[in-house]
Write a protein that holds these residues in place. Structure first.
Motif, PDB file in Angstrom:
ATOM      1  N   MET A   1       0.828  -1.205   0.000  1.00 43.27           N
ATOM      2  CA  MET A   1       0.000   0.000   0.000  1.00 43.27           C
ATOM      3  C   MET A   1       0.868   1.264   0.000  1.00 43.27           C
ATOM      4  N   GLU A   2       2.021   1.168   0.631  1.00 47.47           N
ATOM      5  CA  GLU A   2       2.928   2.322   0.670  1.00 47.47           C
ATOM      6  C   GLU A   2       3.497   2.593  -0.723  1.00 47.47           C
ATOM      7  N   ASN A   3       3.920   1.523  -1.392  1.00 46.12           N
ATOM      8  CA  ASN A   3       4.463   1.640  -2.751  1.00 46.12           C
ATOM      9  C   ASN A   3       4.333   0.283  -3.435  1.00 46.12           C
TER      10      ASN A   3
ATOM     11  N   MET B   1      -0.560   0.368  -9.911  1.00 45.93           N
ATOM     12  CA  MET B   1      -1.407   0.766  -8.785  1.00 45.93           C
ATOM     13  C   MET B   1      -0.852   2.036  -8.126  1.00 45.93           C
ATOM     14  N   PRO B   2      -1.725   2.924  -7.676  1.00 47.77           N
ATOM     15  CA  PRO B   2      -1.243   4.143  -7.012  1.00 47.77           C
ATOM     16  C   PRO B   2      -0.593   3.824  -5.670  1.00 47.77           C
ATOM     17  N   ASN B   3       0.240   4.753  -5.187  1.00 45.49           N
ATOM     18  CA  ASN B   3       0.720   4.689  -3.792  1.00 45.49           C
ATOM     19  C   ASN B   3      -0.397   5.206  -2.893  1.00 45.49           C
ATOM     20  N   TYR B   4      -0.450   4.669  -1.684  1.00 52.03           N
ATOM     21  CA  TYR B   4      -1.444   5.146  -0.717  1.00 52.03           C
ATOM     22  C   TYR B   4      -0.750   5.585   0.573  1.00 52.03           C
ATOM     23  N   PRO B   5       0.135   6.592   0.518  1.00 48.74           N
ATOM     24  CA  PRO B   5       0.911   6.971   1.705  1.00 48.74           C
ATOM     25  C   PRO B   5       0.050   7.501   2.845  1.00 48.74           C
ATOM     26  N   TRP B   6      -1.099   8.099   2.518  1.00 45.65           N
ATOM     27  CA  TRP B   6      -1.940   8.680   3.575  1.00 45.65           C
ATOM     28  C   TRP B   6      -2.550   7.613   4.487  1.00 45.65           C
TER      29      TRP B   6
END
Lengths: 788, 63
Positions: free
Chosen positions: A680-682, A692-697
């Motif tokens: 999910m981070e990268n 797939m997008p990063n989801y850092p939030w």
């Protein structure tokens, strides 16, 4: 005998407003489409690109409101409801006033309709990127906006039917029939599919769950295409095609058969979106057969439109309006040929979840809707502003850009879809192993097609901007005018038939009797069945004799009915309602215990439920399905095929309709917590070349645990077997599981440290339980409890 | 795959109702359409073809 001569001045201001709104929102919808197409080609378009275009001033690994999962619903809603919706209202209001020879009944309602609809669009444009969603495709808007849509639709309906009630033309032209079908059916579909119970001001759970939710969703989703994107545009075709070609429609008789066949058949075809899933087999077959039957009326309508140009084909060389309309109708024919083709189960086994479907819908949206919109706008603008079109050459340029753009788009998807479908299903060594075990391998194969699609979309958007400029320049040199028509007030000796007269009538009663007796004959025990057969024969003979004696009266009844909007509307409602009842009632009324097969879903723990709502918020369903079909390739890749019972408590269901990423119905336990955290981070840290997008939030944001008691209360109301729990118990369960996962993430040797209350923990909890159902034993459904 | 769900027999009536209704209405419409009178057809065909003029929006509405 002609009555008093009156001059009608039409309300064309509202037509101008809707037309301008459609052009504006069309550009917005297409622009967002181009952005999401770029995101599929390059993951950095989900926010990372900001670093590049600002030369590092903005540091971003990803922006929540710019991710594909949130923007894709914005794209689809903008195109369907904002672009085509406004275009449809412009066309309906303009043509209806002329066809019924009456000004719109209420200027106030017209303005309320226009501004209310624009407000809804703005609300959607804010809430969808914010992650406020119901997660049902084309039905993502949250419940307060749903209510606003229903209210404004009623305003539209009142204004429309009121105008019909004060009309001066007795006959209802077939375009009006299509508009009536649109208004009635969209209202019915929208209300049923949006039935929800709120958990807060901005969140709700749909009343249907699992397979029921899937069926209701695609009954709606398919017919949103049918009755929002097709029937109103067919009405527009039947009005503007003859106007532009300056000759009547080819066959009015064919248009009547076209209307009734389409209205009756379309509503049944929704289950073709769920072929080879856990949907009951009889419903799948029903969806496929009725989809195939749709070929006939669809092509009848297309031919009727194209043959209207008989003797006027030479005008296509010089008249951009006819170019757009003829191409639009041709694309209608192509899309309605491809649709039934994709509904054939064997074809669907390849095409479903792939870009083939995406290419198909864009053939309809770009080819049919947008080209028809452009043709109508180019025809309307000079007449609404009393001038000539600013540039014929620019309109021609727009046409060719659009055509090339659509062909690039559809062509690339025609290649990408089957390519990925074949690769994902390919096996080796006698069907014992996958030929392409790495999902990303198939993604890389179609990446050039993704760029080709982007280019096609850009060309189409460029053409649309030329249209906006051309119309703006035309408006600048013209003057707004309202259409004026002189008509004779007809003598009021011709009353509309009432509802009672419509149904307490020999033809209707004989028809009802024949239907009822046929059913009794088909489904009753032997003696009653024989009796019903005899009575059926008797009623048939009686009706035949009656028809011979008073055939003229029967004909008059039918003709009067077609001129009486209220009973006609009831008939249309009956026609469309029956298709929904047939599909939905059996599934809603059936005992849940009977449909779970051999697996039963375990209700989510509070933490998992919170994680699931994050999954929904981020729009993960746009790329990941949770429905494994019973094919060798899928079972080898994802695990055992999905059972109905495994998603029976999912409100809303998350089966998905497209696999840009792999199915995750059984991802639980496949990877450890740390893998999910890193992913999910990268995503590229765990799956090289993933888009797939990063989801850092998710690593920083806190989980909204305070909302859980209300959510679980609603789940209980919906029939999910949670035990009664106090708020404190819910909080304790939440904390206990969250701390356990956080501790496992921070295991010795790991460099991960995360607070238990972060969203990533809840999401991991949800993902790790996917596929963890329990074996089904009768009566166990109500005994299952939510335990971490 | 062929027996994914169990239904009580009464629920099978719904597809039958729908198909009977569809066939009934379809045949009736085809029958009626073939018997439509030429003047009625011509009248309907001409409805979109009626001519109109225009008037600037500043003009006071007559209706």
């Amino acid at each position: 005998m002609p009555g008093q001569k009156v001059t009608i001045e039409f309300n064309d201001r509202i037509v101008r407003q809707f037309m301008i709104a459609s052009i504006f929102w069309g550009a917005v919808g297409m622009l967002v489409g181009v952005i999401v197409a770029a995101q599929l080609g390059w993951w950095g378009m989900n926010g990372k690109f900001l670093e590049y275009i600002t030369f590092g001033l903005i540091k971003s690994e990803g922006v929540s409101f710019l991710t594909f999962g949130r923007l894709r619903p914005l794209h689809t809603n903008a195109v369907i409801f904002a672009f085509v919706g406004n275009m449809m209202f412009a066309g309906i209001y303009h043509s209806t006033q002329r066809l019924v020879k009456a000004r719109l009944a209420s200027d106030f309602l017209s303005n309320l309709h226009f501004w209310g609809w624009q407000l809804i669009i703005v609300a959607a444009a804010i809430t969808l990127p914010a992650g406020l969603t119901r997660s049902k495709e084309y039905a993502e808007l949250i419940w307060p906006i749903n209510i606003a849509v229903a209210v404004i639709w009623v305003v539209f309906a009142i204004n429309f039917f009121w105008t019909l009630a004060i009309r001066r033309e007795k006959s209802l032209y077939v375009a009006i029939w299509f508009y009536i079908a649109t208004i009635i059916t969209v209202a019915m579909l929208y209300i049923v599919n949006h039935l929800s119970i709120p958990t807060s001001l901005l969140h709700s759970y749909p009343v249907f769950g699992g397979v029921q939710d899937a069926l209701v969703q695609w009954w709606y989703g398919h017919n949103a295409v049918a009755f929002f994107l097709t029937t109103p545009i067919l009405g527009i075709m039947y009005y503007y095609m003859p106007k532009a070609a300056d000759r009547p429609v080819y066959s009015y008789r064919l248009s009547v058969v076209h209307f009734w066949s389409l209205v009756f058949l379309y509503i049944w075809a929704g289950p073709h979106h769920l072929l080879h899933t856990a949907l009951p087999e009889w419903l799948q077959s029903l969806g496929m057969l009725f989809s195939l039957m749709l070929w006939a009326p669809s092509w009848g309508g297309m031919l009727n439109g194209l043959l209207t140009l008989r003797g006027a084909w030479d005008k296509l060389r010089t008249d951009p309006v006819l170019k757009f309309l003829a191409a639009g109708v041709t694309f209608y024919g192509m899309a309605t040929f491809e649709g039934p083709l994709l509904s054939i189960k064997s074809v669907n086994s390849l095409s479903h979840y792939t870009d083939w479907t995406i290419g198909h819908v864009h053939g309809g949206a770009l080819g049919w809707n947008a080209l028809m919109a452009a043709g109508m706008f180019y025809w309307l603008t000079p007449r609404l502003w009393n001038t000539k079109l600013y540039s014929i050459n620019a309109a021609n340029m727009h046409f060719w850009l659009s055509l090339v753009g659509i062909m690039m788009y559809m062509g690339s998807m025609w290649i990408a879809g089957p390519t990925q479908g074949l690769m994902l299903g390919a096996t080796a060594e006698g069907g014992t192993i996958l030929k392409y075990p790495n999902f990303v391998e198939t993604l890389l194969e179609i990446r050039p097609m993704m760029w080709a699609r982007l280019l096609g979309g850009l060309l189409f958007l460029a053409g649309w901007i030329i249209l906006a400029w051309n119309i703006w320049m035309t408006v600048r040199r013209g003057q707004a005018v309202n259409g004026v028509m002189e008509v004779h007030e007809e003598a009021h000796d011709q009353k509309e038939v009432t509802l009672k007269q419509s149904f307490i009538n020999a033809p209707f009663l004989y028809s009802a009797g024949i239907i009822v007796l046929t059913l009794i004959w088909a489904f009753s025990p032997h003696t009653i069945s024989l009796l019903a057969l005899l009575m059926l024969a008797l009623v048939c003979i009686m009706s035949f004799v009656h028809l011979q004696v008073s055939g003229k009266t029967w004909g008059q009844w039918y003709d009067q009915l077609l001129c009486s909007w209220f009973p006609f509307t009831i008939l249309v409602f009956l026609a469309v309602a029956v298709g929904g009842v047939v599909q939905i009632v059996p599934l809603v009324t059936v005992d849940r215990d009977q449909v779970v097969e051999d697996r039963l879903q375990v209700p989510y723990t509070p933490l998992e439920l919170a994680g699931r709502d994050i999954y929904v918020r981020e729009g993960c369903y746009n790329c990941h399905s949770q429905m494994i079909r019973p094919f060798v390739g899928e079972v080898l890749r994802y695990g055992e095929y999905s059972r109905l019972g495994e998603s029976i408590y999912d409100h809303p269901y998350q089966w998905g309709s497209k696999r840009t990423g792999p199915d995750i119905a059984r991802v639980g336990g496949k990877y450890n917590h740390a893998w999910h955290y890193r992913h999910m981070e990268n995503p590229r840290s765990t799956s090289a070349d993933s888009n797939m997008p990063n989801y850092p939030w998710l690593l920083e944001a806190k989980t909204d645990s305070a909302a859980l008691p209300s959510k679980i209360r609603v789940q209980r109301i919906l029939g999910v077997p949670y035990p009664e729990m106090s708020d404190e118990q819910i909080a304790a369960l939440f904390d206990e599981q969250a701390k356990k996962i956080a501790a496992e993430l921070a295991a010795p040797g790991s460099d991960i440290f995360v607070e238990p209350d972060r969203e990533i923990v809840a999401l991991i909890a949800y993902l790790q339980q996917l596929g963890k159902s329990q074996p089904y034993t009768p009566g166990a459904a109500t005994a299952a409890a939510a335990k971490p | 795959m062929s027996e994914r769900i169990v239904f009580e027999s009464w629920q099978l009536v719904f597809p039958a109702v729908g198909i009977v209704l569809f066939m009934g209405v379809f045949l009736w419409v085809v029958f009626r359409v073939t018997r439509m009178k030429r003047p009625a057809v011509d009248h309907m065909l001409q409805l979109p073809m009626e001519q109109e003029s225009s008037r600037p929006v500043s003009h006071v509405r007559t209706e």
